[in-house]
Design a protein around this motif. Structure first.
Motif, PDB file in Angstrom:
ATOM      1  N   LEU A  36      43.395  41.692  31.970  1.00 22.47           N
ATOM      2  CA  LEU A  36      43.197  40.724  33.057  1.00 22.47           C
ATOM      3  C   LEU A  36      44.126  39.518  32.966  1.00 22.47           C
ATOM      4  CD1 LEU A  36      39.266  40.709  33.129  1.00 22.47           C
ATOM      5  CD2 LEU A  36      40.798  41.741  34.828  1.00 22.47           C
ATOM      6  N   ASP A  73      41.086  49.335  32.858  1.00 25.99           N
ATOM      7  CA  ASP A  73      41.549  48.844  34.155  1.00 25.99           C
ATOM      8  C   ASP A  73      40.344  48.177  34.816  1.00 25.99           C
ATOM      9  OD1 ASP A  73      42.524  48.339  36.677  1.00 25.99           O
ATOM     10  OD2 ASP A  73      43.525  50.282  36.898  1.00 25.99           O
ATOM     11  N   THR A  74      40.095  46.949  34.418  1.00 29.56           N
ATOM     12  CA  THR A  74      38.863  46.260  34.811  1.00 29.56           C
ATOM     13  C   THR A  74      38.813  46.001  36.312  1.00 29.56           C
ATOM     14  OG1 THR A  74      38.954  45.182  32.645  1.00 29.56           O
ATOM     15  CG2 THR A  74      37.374  44.311  34.241  1.00 29.56           C
ATOM     16  N   LYS A  75      39.943  45.636  36.899  1.00 30.63           N
ATOM     17  CA  LYS A  75      39.961  45.356  38.345  1.00 30.63           C
ATOM     18  C   LYS A  75      39.620  46.609  39.145  1.00 30.63           C
ATOM     19  CE  LYS A  75      43.214  41.467  38.230  1.00 30.63           C
ATOM     20  NZ  LYS A  75      44.555  40.971  38.658  1.00 30.63           N
ATOM     21  N   MET A  76      40.165  47.735  38.750  1.00 31.07           N
ATOM     22  CA  MET A  76      39.886  48.986  39.443  1.00 31.07           C
ATOM     23  C   MET A  76      38.403  49.341  39.310  1.00 31.07           C
ATOM     24  SD  MET A  76      40.898  51.554  41.252  1.00 31.07           S
ATOM     25  CE  MET A  76      42.706  51.586  41.116  1.00 31.07           C
ATOM     26  N   TYR A  77      37.850  49.185  38.103  1.00 35.93           N
ATOM     27  CA  TYR A  77      36.435  49.480  37.882  1.00 35.93           C
ATOM     28  C   TYR A  77      35.562  48.583  38.746  1.00 35.93           C
ATOM     29  CZ  TYR A  77      31.966  50.053  35.442  1.00 35.93           C
ATOM     30  OH  TYR A  77      30.643  50.291  35.149  1.00 35.93           O
ATOM     31  N   ALA A  78      35.927  47.297  38.819  1.00 33.57           N
ATOM     32  CA  ALA A  78      35.149  46.342  39.614  1.00 33.57           C
ATOM     33  C   ALA A  78      35.169  46.726  41.095  1.00 33.57           C
ATOM     34  CB  ALA A  78      35.691  44.934  39.416  1.00 33.57           C
ATOM     35  N   GLU A  79      36.333  47.108  41.600  1.00 33.78           N
ATOM     36  CA  GLU A  79      36.449  47.490  43.010  1.00 33.78           C
ATOM     37  C   GLU A  79      35.681  48.784  43.297  1.00 33.78           C
ATOM     38  OE1 GLU A  79      40.594  47.759  43.775  1.00 33.78           O
ATOM     39  OE2 GLU A  79      40.983  45.609  43.515  1.00 33.78           O
ATOM     40  N   SER A  87      31.469  42.196  40.221  1.00 40.53           N
ATOM     41  CA  SER A  87      32.348  41.064  39.942  1.00 40.53           C
ATOM     42  C   SER A  87      33.172  41.420  38.706  1.00 40.53           C
ATOM     43  CB  SER A  87      31.522  39.803  39.679  1.00 40.53           C
ATOM     44  OG  SER A  87      30.804  39.932  38.458  1.00 40.53           O
ATOM     45  N   ILE A  88      34.285  40.707  38.528  1.00 38.03           N
ATOM     46  CA  ILE A  88      35.127  40.967  37.356  1.00 38.03           C
ATOM     47  C   ILE A  88      34.338  40.764  36.068  1.00 38.03           C
ATOM     48  CG2 ILE A  88      37.093  40.100  36.023  1.00 38.03           C
ATOM     49  CD1 ILE A  88      37.955  41.859  38.287  1.00 38.03           C
ATOM     50  N   SER A 107      41.116  31.585  30.125  1.00 31.14           N
ATOM     51  CA  SER A 107      40.139  31.648  31.213  1.00 31.14           C
ATOM     52  C   SER A 107      38.885  30.847  30.898  1.00 31.14           C
ATOM     53  CB  SER A 107      39.775  33.107  31.513  1.00 31.14           C
ATOM     54  OG  SER A 107      39.109  33.700  30.426  1.00 31.14           O
TER      55      SER A 107
END
Length: 441
Positions: A54, A83-89, A94-95, A183
């Motif tokens: 991320l 691939d956290t963004k892909m999993y979230a989508e 949420s991330i 972050s």
């Protein structure tokens, strides 16, 4: 701090002393200090690191740091990239929630496959306070105010009694290096906003905030135990019967309490429900009314409430045509096995019938009840009965009706599957071919 940590292990977590342990290490100060404390305490540990990809190069640098830490300390390490963004989508998360699910699922799988007894995470007293405040601001029951559990299945949090300041002091004293997650400085996340903007003010008002907070948690935990004891006795009286798929509760049991809504909340809080006024209204609603959550359904049925899982994967179908009576047919509630036999087995199971194959007419179908259905229950000497009346006499619940299917010959019911056969298709002296039909759940 090392001495206090070892005393805490000896007094409260002796189960860790001879266990095979996996430490979740991000590279931040908390997990790195936990690693050093465990080594100094002679615990048998390995490390696990998640790279959520991320923060670009920063995420890769965290991974490199943890790998080198393991090499320096001569520890086994496991690393997994996501691939956290892909999993979230894909999963509409949420991330933060996506990252949480990914890491806990992976830790659990790793522990199970490689036979680690426990997974250690580095949550500390300040994390506990933040979680308390998050739950408090969002609205919660008492269970949401009792803090992070020290032991939760295979996950153990041995740093919960220690503050962030104690951890920082120990790292400084021992010249321990760690990675800072950029972050964590952003206040766009609620947890960080509480950490940077709210909790410092609370500590300014009460310098002993964490100590006071620990006493509050203990008091709330004691109160929760009283509630748990009371609910255990209540449910012993309220539950009519329980199976793997559903639980039935007496409506009257809730009505007799001093606060039905509170008892409903404590009973059903772990099944995803949020519409507590609607659930309260079920106590006086007409049969057939229900409330659903993301995972469960609560149905009013006569004098009962029935809790059942939502079966989103169940196929939606009006009927199934039986084309081959020499094989096993899959139906929504199990399987039907057809076989032609020479004689009737007197010791056959209840969910098995024998019919005169020569009386069957096409189309042969499996379907559910429809308006106006009648059949001639075997043993009633040819008298017909409305299927709805049969369901009522047998005290079928709404869930029972939903899960009851019919084996039909043309428009005639041959068998209320698993329940009652029809007189018109029974074996007689004139029968030439006996068909055995068995319902297998």
């Amino acid at each position: 701090m090392l001495k206090e940590f070892q005393q805490h292990i000896n007094s409260h977590l002796p189960l860790l002393k001879d266990a095979k342990l996996l430490i979740a290490v991000s590279g931040g100060i908390d997990s790195v200090v936990l690693t050093h404390l465990c080594i100094k305490s002679g615990l048998n540990i390995a490390l696990a690191h998640c790279n959520f990809n991320l923060r670009g190069d920063e995420s890769d640098a965290d991974e490199d740091f943890v790998v080198k830490l393991a090499e320096m300390l001569d520890l086994e390490i496991f690393v997994e990239g996501f691939d956290t963004k892909m999993y979230a989508e894909t999963n509409k998360r949420s991330i933060q929630m996506a990252a949480r699910e990914l890491r806990y699922n992976w830790f659990s799988d790793l522990a199970r496959q490689l036979h680690f007894s426990y997974v250690l995470t580095a949550h500390h007293a300040d994390d506990n306070l933040e979680t308390f405040l998050i739950n408090f601001t969002r609205g919660t029951g008492i269970e949401g105010l009792t803090g992070i559990p020290e032991i939760n299945d295979t996950f153990v949090r041995p740093l919960l009694p220690f503050s962030n300041q104690q951890i920082l002091d120990y790292a400084s004293e021992k010249d321990i290096l760690w990675r800072n997650d950029s972050s964590n400085r952003s206040t766009k996340y609620l947890r960080n906003k509480l950490r940077h903007d709210v909790i410092p003010i609370l500590k300014e008002i009460n310098p002993s905030l964490l100590q006071s907070f620990q006493k509050t948690l203990q008091n709330l935990s004691d109160s929760q135990q009283i509630i748990n004891d009371a609910m255990g006795m209540f449910l012993d009286q309220a539950i009519v019967h329980k199976t793997q798929k559903e639980t039935t509760y007496k409506v009257e049991a809730f009505k007799k309490t001093s606060n039905p809504k509170a008892y409903l909340y404590e009973t059903f809080k772990n099944f995803g429900f949020t519409q507590w006024d609607d659930i309260l209204n079920l106590l006086t609603a007409q049969p057939g009314k229900y409330v659903i959550s993301g995972t469960h359904r609560l149905i009013k049925d006569r004098e009962n409430l029935i809790l059942t899982e939502n079966d989103f994967n169940r196929p939606v179908t009006d009927f199934i045509e039986v084309l081959d009576m020499s094989a096993t047919l899959k139906i929504p509630v199990g399987n039907l096995a057809f076989s032609e036999v020479e004689t009737i087995d007197a010791e056959s199971k209840d969910k098995c019938i024998y019919v005169d194959k020569g009386l069957l007419r096409s189309p042969l179908t499996i379907r559910q009840k429809k308006q106006g259905d009648v059949f001639a229950p075997i043993g009633m000497k040819g008298k017909k009965k409305k299927l709805s009346k049969y369901y009522k006499d047998e005290k079928f619940s709404l869930v029972d009706k939903e899960n009851t299917w019919l084996f039909c010959s043309g428009d005639q019911i041959v068998w209320v599957i698993g329940k009652r056969a029809d007189e018109r298709f029974k074996i007689t002296d004139k029968t030439k071919h006996i068909l055995k039909i068995e319902f297998i759940q």
